[in-house]
Design a protein around this motif. Structure first.
Motif: not given
Length: 341
Positions: A309-321
């Motif tokens: 929930r909420g927000v999180r940083p917009f990452r290059t990879y989320y795990g290996f995705k």
């Protein structure tokens, strides 16, 4: 410690005004862990195979160049109307990456130069400092090696850069990326304390080398402000504008920040910008602008957190995705101002 002075011609030291275009009365700094800024080439001496087109992250040139443009976008957005004076970067691979960032993105218009480490980190990641030559004149740089013992993996060196700013003050800048919490916070704590020990020894020595030291420390410490490495070993305390700062003590400007990194739904402040008290005294030529320090979090750096929930940083990879975003960390920004004395 070896200090280098920039000499022109037959030993003539030119005043900094000769290097300036239009002078500003502010001096903005950013610290940013950019999350694995690797090129696509395989370095046989390092464990960087996953960041190649054939690796398990399928790191292609298209993804690489998109990443470069994203880092450039963040630096420009944080600078607003003026170029940032200094940008500390964590998790950059090599000189090729830095050259591409500064020459193949819109940053080429801002006349940045850089210093970086070339350490023995097994993955090949380093730290770097971009400096804008109209606001910071490089005098010298060095790498501080963090010792390892036994079977410990070599870790990243600390970058120490010193130069002259518009106010004619010498500023000592340290860019750090301390060992991660891999294997658990407790098990890895000693390695971060060892790195802090190297940093503290160097900052303390500046009070013997400089008449009026101005110290700026930034980077990803993989510890929170209240952890032992920062609060006790480095002695970086909380800063309150209500209390008069002591010029030789260190103050963590992000001691009470809500967080720059999110892990399992919890925001943690692992990134820090720390200054000595001399940079907090408003009667000094160069000093921190009141209430100017912030975790830089424009909407394009965040996405909804569907898991926690909420927000999180917009990452290059989320795990290996592959998400195609910016980084798993948010940048920090501090504005300094200077007065003609």
């Amino acid at each position: 410690m070896k200090f280098i002075c920039l000499l022109i011609g037959a030993g003539v030291f030119l005043p900094f005004s000769c290097f300036l275009g239009k002078a500003q009365n502010t001096f903005r700094v950013m610290s940013y862990n950019v999350e694995n800024l690797f090129d696509t080439e395989n370095n046989p001496l390092m464990e960087d195979d996953e960041f190649t087109p054939d690796g398990n992250r399928f790191w292609t040139k298209g993804r690489y160049y998109r990443k470069l443009q994203h880092v450039s976008q963040v630096i420009q957005a944080a600078g607003e109307w003026n170029a940032l004076a200094l940008v500390g970067l964590c998790e950059v691979e090599n000189d090729s990456v830095m050259e591409h960032l500064l020459r193949r993105t819109p940053l080429y218009k801002q006349d940045y130069r850089y210093c970086m480490t070339h350490g023995c980190d097994i993955r090949g990641i380093n730290v770097a400092l971009l400096y804008q030559r109209e606001q910071f004149r490089l005098l010298g740089s060095e790498e501080l090696r963090v010792p390892t013992t036994g079977k410990e993996r070599p870790t990243r060196n600390i970058l120490h850069v010193w130069g002259e700013v518009v106010s004619i003050d010498t500023l000592d800048v340290f860019v750090c990326h301390l060992p991660s919490r891999y294997g658990g916070e407790l098990a890895s704590r000693k390695r971060r304390k060892d790195a802090i020990g190297v940093l503290k020894k160097c900052t303390d020595s500046l009070y013997y080398c400089r008449k009026y030291p101005k110290i700026l420390i930034m980077g990803d410490f993989n510890d929170t402000p209240q952890d032992e490495s920062l609060e006790e070993e480095l002695e970086a305390k909380a800063y309150s504008p209500d209390n008069k700062p002591v010029k030789y003590k260190l103050y963590n400007l992000f001691y009470d920040a809500k967080g720059s990194h999110k892990y399992q739904g919890e925001w943690n402040q692992l990134d820090h910008i720390i200054v000595n008290g001399a940079l907090l005294q408003e009667n000094q030529a160069l000093h921190v602008q009141k209430d100017s320090y912030q975790v830089f979090s424009p909407s394009f750096l965040l996405i909804p957190d569907k898991t926690w929930r909420g927000v999180r940083p917009f990452r290059t990879y989320y795990g290996f995705k592959y998400e195609g975003g910016y980084s798993d960390h948010l940048p920090l920004v501090v504005t300094f101002e200077w007065n003609k004395m």
